[in-house]
Motif scaffolding. Structure first.
Motif, mmCIF file in Angstrom:
data_model
loop_
_atom_site.group_PDB
_atom_site.id
_atom_site.type_symbol
_atom_site.label_atom_id
_atom_site.label_comp_id
_atom_site.label_asym_id
_atom_site.label_seq_id
_atom_site.Cartn_x
_atom_site.Cartn_y
_atom_site.Cartn_z
ATOM 1 N N VAL A 1 -28.870 -11.719 25.988
ATOM 2 C CA VAL A 1 -28.045 -12.745 26.681
ATOM 3 C C VAL A 1 -27.656 -13.748 25.936
ATOM 4 O O VAL A 1 -28.624 -14.451 25.155
ATOM 5 C CB VAL A 1 -28.791 -12.916 28.126
ATOM 6 C CG1 VAL A 1 -27.907 -13.979 28.617
ATOM 7 C CG2 VAL A 1 -28.965 -11.774 29.063
ATOM 8 N N GLY A 2 -26.264 -14.045 25.879
ATOM 9 C CA GLY A 2 -25.926 -15.314 25.259
ATOM 10 C C GLY A 2 -25.300 -14.642 23.786
ATOM 11 O O GLY A 2 -24.528 -15.575 23.071
ATOM 12 N N ASP A 3 -25.609 -13.731 23.457
ATOM 13 C CA ASP A 3 -24.953 -13.247 22.054
ATOM 14 C C ASP A 3 -23.702 -12.931 22.305
ATOM 15 O O ASP A 3 -23.070 -12.781 23.094
ATOM 16 C CB ASP A 3 -25.795 -11.680 21.564
ATOM 17 C CG ASP A 3 -27.214 -12.183 21.140
ATOM 18 O OD1 ASP A 3 -27.543 -13.443 20.630
ATOM 19 O OD2 ASP A 3 -27.929 -11.137 20.723
ATOM 20 N N SER A 4 -22.753 -13.010 21.146
ATOM 21 C CA SER A 4 -21.436 -12.857 21.042
ATOM 22 C C SER A 4 -21.171 -11.585 20.671
ATOM 23 O O SER A 4 -21.878 -10.777 19.730
ATOM 24 C CB SER A 4 -20.692 -13.741 19.953
ATOM 25 O OG SER A 4 -20.553 -15.046 20.748
ATOM 26 N N VAL A 5 -20.280 -10.882 21.061
ATOM 27 C CA VAL A 5 -19.791 -9.342 20.952
ATOM 28 C C VAL A 5 -18.415 -9.213 20.815
ATOM 29 O O VAL A 5 -17.326 -10.481 21.366
ATOM 30 C CB VAL A 5 -20.266 -8.276 21.813
ATOM 31 C CG1 VAL A 5 -21.735 -8.261 21.735
ATOM 32 C CG2 VAL A 5 -19.670 -8.645 23.425
ATOM 33 N N VAL A 6 -17.706 -8.194 20.043
ATOM 34 C CA VAL A 6 -16.131 -8.037 20.298
ATOM 35 C C VAL A 6 -16.045 -6.911 20.925
ATOM 36 O O VAL A 6 -16.768 -5.784 20.715
ATOM 37 C CB VAL A 6 -15.729 -8.106 18.895
ATOM 38 C CG1 VAL A 6 -14.123 -7.738 18.973
ATOM 39 C CG2 VAL A 6 -15.857 -9.244 18.201
ATOM 40 N N ILE A 7 -15.064 -6.767 21.938
ATOM 41 C CA ILE A 7 -14.636 -5.492 22.656
ATOM 42 C C ILE A 7 -13.389 -5.048 22.263
ATOM 43 O O ILE A 7 -12.409 -5.876 22.233
ATOM 44 C CB ILE A 7 -15.038 -5.699 24.059
ATOM 45 C CG1 ILE A 7 -16.186 -5.675 24.478
ATOM 46 C CG2 ILE A 7 -14.419 -4.207 24.925
ATOM 47 C CD1 ILE A 7 -16.536 -6.014 25.726
ATOM 48 N N VAL A 8 -13.022 -3.725 21.465
ATOM 49 C CA VAL A 8 -11.881 -3.409 21.200
ATOM 50 C C VAL A 8 -11.675 -2.136 22.023
ATOM 51 O O VAL A 8 -12.499 -1.297 22.343
ATOM 52 C CB VAL A 8 -11.881 -2.897 19.639
ATOM 53 C CG1 VAL A 8 -10.893 -2.442 19.330
ATOM 54 C CG2 VAL A 8 -12.669 -4.095 19.014
ATOM 55 N N THR A 9 -10.326 -2.036 22.490
ATOM 56 C CA THR A 9 -9.818 -0.923 23.246
ATOM 57 C C THR A 9 -8.159 -0.782 22.964
ATOM 58 O O THR A 9 -7.767 -1.549 22.383
ATOM 59 C CB THR A 9 -9.998 -1.124 24.798
ATOM 60 O OG1 THR A 9 -9.841 0.087 25.469
ATOM 61 C CG2 THR A 9 -9.152 -2.229 25.404
ATOM 62 N N THR A 10 -8.048 0.766 23.432
ATOM 63 C CA THR A 10 -6.570 1.075 23.267
ATOM 64 C C THR A 10 -6.097 1.374 24.654
ATOM 65 O O THR A 10 -6.724 1.994 25.621
ATOM 66 C CB THR A 10 -6.369 2.179 22.428
ATOM 67 O OG1 THR A 10 -7.229 1.850 21.366
ATOM 68 C CG2 THR A 10 -5.222 2.682 22.020
ATOM 69 N N ASN A 11 -4.766 1.111 24.853
ATOM 70 C CA ASN A 11 -4.282 1.001 26.282
ATOM 71 C C ASN A 11 -3.506 2.547 26.144
ATOM 72 O O ASN A 11 -3.492 3.176 25.303
ATOM 73 C CB ASN A 11 -3.471 -0.381 26.638
ATOM 74 C CG ASN A 11 -1.978 -0.293 25.924
ATOM 75 O OD1 ASN A 11 -1.846 0.796 25.292
ATOM 76 N ND2 ASN A 11 -1.280 -1.273 26.014
ATOM 77 N N ASP A 12 -3.012 2.868 27.418
ATOM 78 C CA ASP A 12 -2.082 3.838 27.780
ATOM 79 C C ASP A 12 -1.213 4.269 26.796
ATOM 80 O O ASP A 12 -0.677 5.402 26.627
ATOM 81 C CB ASP A 12 -1.787 3.832 29.213
ATOM 82 C CG ASP A 12 -0.969 2.842 29.611
ATOM 83 O OD1 ASP A 12 -0.943 1.792 29.025
ATOM 84 O OD2 ASP A 12 -0.003 2.915 30.497
ATOM 85 N N VAL A 13 -0.746 3.214 26.146
ATOM 86 C CA VAL A 13 0.452 3.580 25.283
ATOM 87 C C VAL A 13 0.068 3.384 23.705
ATOM 88 O O VAL A 13 0.931 3.385 22.822
ATOM 89 C CB VAL A 13 1.599 2.653 25.437
ATOM 90 C CG1 VAL A 13 2.313 3.057 26.755
ATOM 91 C CG2 VAL A 13 1.302 1.301 25.226
ATOM 92 N N GLY A 14 -1.263 3.264 23.419
ATOM 93 C CA GLY A 14 -1.658 3.395 22.071
ATOM 94 C C GLY A 14 -1.759 1.887 21.412
ATOM 95 O O GLY A 14 -2.302 1.780 20.267
ATOM 96 N N SER A 15 -1.481 0.772 22.007
ATOM 97 C CA SER A 15 -1.692 -0.389 21.595
ATOM 98 C C SER A 15 -3.145 -0.898 21.477
ATOM 99 O O SER A 15 -3.753 -0.594 22.654
ATOM 100 C CB SER A 15 -0.764 -1.321 22.341
ATOM 101 O OG SER A 15 -0.986 -2.768 22.146
ATOM 102 N N MET A 16 -3.689 -1.360 20.448
ATOM 103 C CA MET A 16 -5.019 -1.799 20.513
ATOM 104 C C MET A 16 -5.188 -3.130 20.622
ATOM 105 O O MET A 16 -4.335 -3.803 20.233
ATOM 106 C CB MET A 16 -5.558 -1.467 18.944
ATOM 107 C CG MET A 16 -7.020 -1.260 18.889
ATOM 108 S SD MET A 16 -7.357 -0.895 17.195
ATOM 109 C CE MET A 16 -7.887 0.657 17.293
ATOM 110 N N ASN A 17 -6.178 -3.722 21.202
ATOM 111 C CA ASN A 17 -6.446 -5.085 21.707
ATOM 112 C C ASN A 17 -8.075 -5.288 21.517
ATOM 113 O O ASN A 17 -8.721 -4.263 21.602
ATOM 114 C CB ASN A 17 -6.014 -5.289 22.801
ATOM 115 C CG ASN A 17 -5.671 -6.892 23.191
ATOM 116 O OD1 ASN A 17 -5.681 -7.614 22.212
ATOM 117 N ND2 ASN A 17 -5.162 -7.289 24.290
ATOM 118 N N ALA A 18 -8.259 -6.472 21.310
ATOM 119 C CA ALA A 18 -9.792 -6.922 21.149
ATOM 120 C C ALA A 18 -10.045 -8.356 21.461
ATOM 121 O O ALA A 18 -9.380 -9.192 21.276
ATOM 122 C CB ALA A 18 -10.130 -6.842 19.577
#
Lengths: 226, 404
Positions: free
Chosen positions: B165-182
Motif C-alpha cells: 500500500v502506498g507504492d506507485s504503479v502504472v496501468i496501461v490498457t488498450t480501448n475498443d478501437v486499439g488506442s493505448m493509454n496509461a
C-alpha cells in the motif's frame, strides 16, 4: 350349545392329503366339563381348534351358540371368539412383556372401561390367589402360577366356552390338581363349558364327560353320572 | 390396553436389541444431520463470499458479453443513456437493495521494473461496497475508499511484484478501437484471493477507468444488483427481466450469480451428496427396522397366534408392530439429534481450505427445517419398514401361528 354334524378335516402337504377328522357328530351342552382324549394324532387338538373357531372344517356343519361358524368372516369370527370363548394353552402363552394384571385384563381392552376392568381383574386375581403377584412378569412366576393366570385370562371375559389344550401337560401333578380344581369350580359356579384335549388321567377323573377319538373318529362318548 | 402402550412394553422387553437398532438409526441420523449442517455451512460460506464480495446477486450486461467474458470485451459496453434506461427500469423494484455499475477491462500493471496482466473493475467505491458488503473483509491491507488515481490490487499481483500500500504503479490498457493509454496510480489496498470469477480482479475508480479507456462519461459494461434475499433469487431475477422487457430493453442479458460462477456445480455436487446421505439414512433405517421387526414376528409367532385366538383384531396386531417400528425409529432419531448437537457443541467450528482460499470457517448451525425434514423422513421410513412385518403378523391364521 355346540353341534357338530358330519364334520371332517384333512391337512394337505403338497399333493398328500392326510385326513384328521372324519364325519364327527357331537353335541355339547352348557356347563359341561368335557375331556377329549385319545392317542397322539387322533385329532383332539384339531377338533378343539374347529370348535374354537381357530380353524375351519372342510365338510359338515359346526354350530356354536346358534351360529354357523363357517358363515362368519375372519373379522366376525375374531369378534365372536373375543365375546364367547376363552383359551388355555399347554405352554400358557402369556404375553411376556405384560404383568400378571395386564395379561389378565388384556382381552377386556375393547370390552370394558378401565374402572370395570380393574374391578373384574382384581376379583379374579383373588379367586386364583394371585393378587399379591399382580405386578410380576410371567418369567417371575412358576408353571402353576402361569397356568392360573392363563385360566384367569380365559375367564375374564365371562366366556360361554373355555377351550383348554393339554392344560396340565407342563405342570407337576400337585399343581395340575390345583389348577383343575380351580377350573372345575369356575365351571360349576358360572355354568361355563370347559372342553379339554388331554392325556391327563387327573382331568379324565374330574371330567363329567369323556369323548375318545381314534383315527379321526369318535370311538366312545361316556357321560359320568353325578 | 392401547396398542401404543403394548408396543412400548414389547420394545422395553427386548431392550438390548431395540437399543442396538435405535443406535444404528442414531448413527444414520447423526451422519445425515452433521453432513447437512457442515455441508450447508460450507455452501453458505462460499456462496456468501462469492455474492457478498465479488459477484453480487444478479448481473446485467449487453447481450453476448458473458460468453466472451474471458476476453474482457469492450465492444459490448453500455453507454450513459443505456445504463440510465436500465437503472430507471429497475429502480422501482423494491427487492433490489443496491446497485453498482462497473466498467471491467484488462490491462498491464507495472512497478517500473516488471509488469503483469491484470483484470480491473472501474467502480464507484461506495456503491460497490453497498452491493458487495463483504468486499472490504477481503482486504489484506489498505482500504477500499478509492479516490481518483488510486488502485486496489489483487494479492497475487502484490506478491508477484512485491507491491505494498502506498507504492506507485502504472496501468496501461488498450480501448475498443486499439488506442493505448496509461496512468500512474497509487496502491490504496490489497485484496485477498477468492475462488471463482472476479476473485483475482483489481479495482479503480470508475472515472479513472473511463479516462483510461477514453470512454465517454457514464460508459459501463456491467451492472451488479444486490437483492433482499438469495432465497428469492429466481423470482427477483424474473422481475428484473420483466421490467427491462417492459422498458423495451431487449438486447440485454440478465444472469444470476449461479449462472456465472463455477461454484454452482460444486453446490450441485453438495446437493447430490446430501441426497446420497439421505438414501444411506433411508436404507439404514429401513433395513435395521425391517430386520428387527421381521425377527420379532417370527420370534413372537405364538404370541401373535394367542392374541388372535383370544379375539384381538388384526388391525390391533398390525398397529402394535407399526408402533414398535416407530418407537425404535423415534428413539434413534432423538439419540441421533442429541449426538449431533453434542458434536456441534464440543467439536464446533473448524477451518478448512478450499482451492486457493485458506481458513474457510465451517460453523454448523441447527436448522429447524433440516431437523424437521430428517424427523419426517425417519418416521415415514420407520412406518414403511414396519408395515410388511405388521401385515404379515396381522394376516396370520391363529391356528398356524399357535403351532409356532
Amino acid at each position: 350349545m355346540i353341534r357338530l354334524k358330519d364334520v371332517s378335516k384333512a391337512y394337505r402337504t403338497g399333493e398328500l392329503i392326510t385326513p384328521v377328522l372324519e364325519n364327527i357328530n357331537l353335541s355339547i351342552e352348557q356347563g359341561e366339563f368335557l375331556a377329549i382324549v385319545g392317542p397322539s394324532g387322533s385329532g383332539k387338538s384339531t377338533l378343539l381348534n374347529l370348535i374354537g373357531g381357530l380353524d375351519q372344517a372342510d365338510k359338515g356343519h359346526l354350530v356354536v351358540l346358534e351360529t354357523e361358524l363357517s358363515k362368519l368372516s375372519t373379522k366376525e369370527l375374531t369378534i365372536f371368539r373375543s365375546h364367547h370363548f376363552g383359551f388355555i394353552f399347554q405352554s400358557f402363552n402369556l404375553l411376556q412383556s405384560l404383568t400378571v394384571f395386564e395379561n389378565i385384563s388384556f382381552p377386556l381392552t375393547t370390552l370394558l372401561d378401565e374402572r370395570h376392568t380393574k374391578f373384574k381383574v382384581e376379583e379374579l386375581l383373588k379367586t386364583i390367589d394371585m393378587f399379591d403377584q399382580k405386578e410380576k412378569y410371567p418369567d417371575q412366576l412358576s408353571g402353576g402360577q402361569k397356568q392360573r393366570v392363563a385360566v384367569a385370562r380365559a375367564l375374564v371375559v365371562s366366556p360361554k366356552i373355555v377351550f383348554a389344550d393339554e392344560p396340565t401337560a407342563n405342570l407337576d401333578s400337585k399343581t395340575a390338581q390345583k389348577v383343575l380344581r380351580l377350573m372345575r369350580d369356575m365351571c360349576h359356579h358360572n355354568k361355563t363349558t370347559f372342553i379339554f384335549s388331554t392325556h391327563d388321567p387327573q382331568i379324565m377323573a374330574l371330567a363329567d364327560r369323556i369323548v375318545t377319538l381314534k383315527d379321526g373318529q369318535i370311538a366312545s362318548d361316556e357321560r359320568k353320572s353325578l | 390396553m392401547r396398542s401404543l402402550t403394548f408396543a412400548i412394553k414389547n420394545t422395553r422387553k427386548s431392550l438390548r436389541r431395540s437399543v442396538l437398532t435405535a443406535s444404528l438409526v442414531s448413527l444414520g441420523v447423526a451422519c445425515v444431520f452433521l453432513f447437512f449442517t457442515y455441508a450447508g455451512s460450507f455452501k453458505n460460506q462460499i456462496v456468501g463470499q462469492i455474492t457478498n464480495s465479488a459477484m453480487g446477486h444478479i448481473q446485467i450486461h449487453r447481450q453476448g458479453y458473458v460468453e466472451s467474458l474471458d476476453n474482457m470485451p469492450l465492444d459490448k459496453n453500455l453507454n450513459n443513456s443505456e445504463s440510465q434506461q436500465i437503472l430507471n427500469a429497475i429502480s422501482l423494484q423494491k427487492n433490489i437493495t443496491s446497485i453498482s455499475k462497473r466498467l471491467k477491462f484488462s490491462g498491464l500493471i507495472s512497478n517500473y521494473v516488471t509488469s503483469t496482466n491484470v483484470r480491473l473493475n472501474g467502480v464507484e467505491p461506495l456503491l460497490e461496497m453497498q452491493t458487495l458488503p463483504a468486499l472490504k473483509d477481503r482486504l489484506v491491507s489498505g482500504t477500499f475508499e478509492l479516490n481518483e488515481n488510486e488502485v486496489v490490487i489483487p494479492e497475487v499481483v502484490a506478491k508477484g511484484m512485491n507491491l505494498k500500500v502506498g507504492d506507485s504503479v502504472v496501468i496501461v490498457t488498450t480501448n475498443d478501437v486499439g488506442s493505448m493509454n496509461a496512468f500512474n496510480f497509487k496502491v490504496r489496498g490489497i485484496l485477498g484471493l477468492l475462488s471463482g470469477p472476479g476473485g483475482k480482479d483489481g479495482y479503480v475508480n470508475l472515472k479513472d477507468a473511463q479516462k483510461l479507456l477514453r470512454a465517454e462519461d457514464g460508459t459501463i459494461n456491467e451492472i451488479v444488483l444486490r437483492t433482499k434475499s438469495l432465497d428469492e433469487l429466481k423470482s427477483n431475477t424474473n422481475s428484473v427481466i420483466q421490467n427491462l422487457k417492459n422498458a423495451g430493453l431487449t438486447s440485454l442479458e440478465v444472469h444470476t450469480w449461479e449462472k456465472l460462477s463455477p461454484f454452482t456445480n460444486i453446490s450441485k455436487i453438495i446437493d447430490v451428496l446430501n441426497l446420497s446421505v439421505q438414501i444411506v439414512l433411508i436404507s439404514l433405517v429401513l433395513i435395521s427396522i425391517l430386520n428387527i421387526m421381521i425377527m420379532g414376528v417370527y420370534e413372537r409367532i405364538v404370541e401373535i397366534g394367542t392374541l388372535s385366538a383370544i379375539g384381538v383384531a388384526a388391525k390391533y396386531i398390525a398397529s402394535v408392530f407399526i408402533w414398535e417400528g416407530v418407537i425404535i425409529g423415534l428413539s434413534g432419531l432423538i439419540g441421533g439429534f442429541i449426538f449431533s448437537l453434542l458434536v456441534i457443541k464440543l467439536g464446533g467450528n473448524f477451518y478448512i481450505s478450499f482451492g486457493q482460499q485458506q481458513d474457510i470457517l465451517l460453523s454448523p448451525e441447527f436448522h429447524l427445517k433440516d431437523a424437521l425434514f430428517i424427523s419426517g423422513l425417519v418416521i415415514l421410513v420407520s412406518i414403511f419398514a414396519a408395515l410388511y412385518p405388521a401385515l404379515k403378523a396381522a394376516r396370520m391364521k391363529p391356528v398356524d401361528a399357535l403351532r409356532g
